[in-house]
Design an enzyme around this catalytic site. Structure first.
Site, PDB file in Angstrom:
ATOM      1  N   THR A  15       3.950 -20.067  22.461  1.00  0.00           N
ATOM      2  CA  THR A  15       4.403 -19.635  21.131  1.00  0.00           C
ATOM      3  C   THR A  15       3.326 -18.993  20.253  1.00  0.00           C
ATOM      4  O   THR A  15       3.533 -17.902  19.711  1.00  0.00           O
ATOM      5  CB  THR A  15       5.024 -20.837  20.396  1.00  0.00           C
ATOM      6  OG1 THR A  15       6.162 -21.247  21.133  1.00  0.00           O
ATOM      7  CG2 THR A  15       5.438 -20.480  18.984  1.00  0.00           C
ATOM      8  N   HIS A  39       8.162 -15.330  24.071  1.00  0.00           N
ATOM      9  CA  HIS A  39       8.084 -15.609  25.516  1.00  0.00           C
ATOM     10  C   HIS A  39       9.513 -15.844  25.978  1.00  0.00           C
ATOM     11  O   HIS A  39      10.406 -16.029  25.150  1.00  0.00           O
ATOM     12  CB  HIS A  39       7.232 -16.854  25.811  1.00  0.00           C
ATOM     13  CG  HIS A  39       7.614 -18.031  24.964  1.00  0.00           C
ATOM     14  ND1 HIS A  39       8.746 -18.776  25.188  1.00  0.00           N
ATOM     15  CD2 HIS A  39       7.050 -18.552  23.837  1.00  0.00           C
ATOM     16  CE1 HIS A  39       8.841 -19.710  24.256  1.00  0.00           C
ATOM     17  NE2 HIS A  39       7.838 -19.588  23.406  1.00  0.00           N
TER      18      HIS A  39
HETATM   19 ZN   LIG Z   1       7.775 -20.195  21.530  1.00  0.00          ZN
END
Ligand SMILES: [Zn+2]
Length: 546
Positions: A76, A348
């Protein structure tokens, strides 16, 4: 005298001098990150999207269909930093959500900052800032270009999802405090919360949304593009016996507001706060471009727990679609259609659950980091008489005790090479092990190795990179620690993400051109006619601007 001054007075009265000039951009840029969103969700769930959410972006905007992260680890904090800096962890320095920092000599969280205090809340949750971000974001460049007349704000349930996109010079970043259920910020940005944010918190929406059960938007049997409601690939909420609807939120919530992050209503709360910030800060109200960075995090918490095939995940996206529609309708009204620019992407993707893969006779599996740790310690004890050269595993990277190795006159690169060779030989779930020494000395241009190189930061990454085989990972969630999903690899299930553009100067269309995640920031810089972020390694997406 008056006659001589008149031309000067007239010149000063000219509108050019009387007020700062707007740049040539839109009134507002809205960057949207959907945490853990895979591009196949657009097609798999697409038939039940409304006209005004994802479909509006796809039909009236431009879809880049071939966008990938060009580095690992695909997690993240690096994802959000790379979207907005136009470069990778090797340069922007956000090497993971957490990493062992060799300068500081300790493990650090990407946005934790002990020198700042929470605003609107107290304790560690509020002690956050972008201080560890090493390069400028496109949002910083906008601030520089307009002498800070542009307003830049970041909003996300996750602190890192709000802070990293908004950059170091942002007016504000706001994130969700699971202790109080309030949106908070830190003294990096402000001394007190603005009135509009205080008023928003006083509405106590986070309490309200935990008063009813989470049930599916449509009858559960109509979720035919997802797996059954009850599968062995999903983890339950704490307090549940099986991962099925309805999820009884009032009974499950406990004393904190942690559950808000794990239900679709967490995204609705994010959308509502983002709308309040547009109204409260008058974003997009004049010709000087403002920038709002929104990251929807509930998709990630839900994805981790239930996986990419769950009814819960589909339901979350169908509800997010409605939240996006609300946001776009508000922007139409407040800022004006085609007066704002939207891009939507993800930080992602995520993998198929390895148990699910195996049940379909596909290759996949689990290799627990703890097993790797034990193996490394045993090997070191055999090779060197003790295991104290091993420090830990962070972000799939083995960290060695460089200082001890140096004091004892051992060759770091030799040890890395020997350990890598041994680990490759014992674990079938490890595709490869790369060493920091090789990554810093050789230039890789092939397979996935160049991605590792772009993710490798010399003082924030480890000494050995464990590259799991495709379909393999360390432990996950649930009682057997094998439920749900995760992301970190350099392979397409983690790197391939959606990228949609909509609004100001965007013509309807799509392309299949190979695009890196680092191309977003320079493309926006180009559109706004401002310099690229200072560490930018991406390129402008030509197909979008043609
Ligand atoms: Zn993430």
């Amino acid at each position: 005298m008056v006659n001589r001054l008149l031309p000067i007075l007239l010149l000063l009265a000219h509108p050019l001098y009387a007020q700062p000039q707007g740049n040539a951009g839109p009134r507002l840029v809205v960057g949207i990150v959907v945490d853990q969103m895979r591009p196949d969700y657009l097609t798999r769930y697409g038939s039940r999207f409304g006209n005004d959410g994802f479909s509006r972006l796809m039909q009236e905007g431009h879809q880049c269909k071939n966008v990938n992260y060009n580095y690992a680890p695909t997690t993240t904090a690096p994802g959000h930093a790379s979207i907005y800096t136009g470069t990778t962890p090797a340069i922007h320095g956000i090497a993971g959500n957490d990493w062992f920092d060799r300068h500081e000599g300790r493990s650090v969280y990407c946005t934790f900052d002990s020198t700042v205090q929470g605003v609107g809340g107290t304790g560690r949750e509020g002690q956050m800032s972008p201080a560890r971000l090493l390069t400028t974001t496109v949002t910083d460049q906008l601030k520089l270009a307009t002498r800070s007349r542009s307003k830049v704000i970041g909003v996300s349930l996750k602190d890192r999802g709000a802070i990293l996109p908004a950059g170091r010079s942002a007016d504000a970043a706001y994130w969700f405090d699971i202790k109080s259920g309030n949106w908070i910020s830190s003294t990096w940005y402000m001394k007190t919360m603005p009135e509009w944010a205080k008023t928003f918190n006083e509405r106590r929406l986070s309490d309200q949304l935990l008063t009813t059960a989470w049930n599916t938007l449509y009858p559960v049997e109509t979720y035919v593009n997802s797996d059954d409601d009850d599968t062995p690939y999903e983890a339950t909420f704490t307090g549940e016996t099986s991962p099925v609807f309805p999820h009884n939120l009032p009974a499950l919530r406990g004393s904190s507001y942690d559950l808000v992050r794990k239900i679709p209503a967490g995204n609705t709360l994010t959308k509502d706060f983002a709308i309040a910030s547009i109204a409260g800060e008058k974003l997009g109200a004049d010709s000087i471009t403002d920038f709002l960075c929104i990251s929807f995090s509930a998709t990630d918490y839900i994805g981790h727990q239930f996986g990419a095939r769950a009814v819960e995940t589909e339901d979350t996206y169908l509800r997010l679609d409605r939240d996006l529609a609300d946001l776009f309708r508000f922007l139409d009204e407040r800022v004006g259609k085609n007066q704002y620019l939207v891009f939507l992407t993800a930080d992602h993707g995520c993998m198929e659950n390895p148990k699910y893969l195996k049940d379909l006779k596909l290759n996949g599996g689990f290799l627990d980091n703890l097993t790797v740790e034990d193996t490394i310690k045993a090997w070191l004890t055999r090779q060197a008489g003790n295991s104290r050269y091993f420090k830990g595993i962070f972000n799939d990277q083995v960290l060695l005790n460089e200082e001890t190795l140096r004091i004892e006159g051992r060759d770091l690169c030799k040890m890395e090479t020997e350990m890598a060779s041994y680990l490759r030989s014992v674990f079938p779930g490890l595709h490869d092990v790369l060493t920091g020494c090789d990554l810093e000395r050789e230039a890789y241009h092939q397979l996935f190795k160049d991605k590792i190189q772009r993710g490798h930061h010399p003082t924030r990454s480890g000494h050995l990179w464990l590259v799991y085989s495709p379909g393999w990972t360390d432990s996950l969630y649930g009682k057997d620690r094998q439920c749900g999903t995760t992301h970190h690899s350099p392979f397409p299930y983690d790197t391939h993400v959606p990228l949609l553009w909509y609004g100001w100067k965007i013509k309807p269309g799509s392309d299949h051109q190979a695009t890196d995640i680092t191309d977003i920031a320079p493309t926006i810089s180009f559109m706004l006619d401002i310099p690229q972020p200072n560490g930018c390694t991406g390129k402008v997406i030509g197909s979008l601007l043609r």
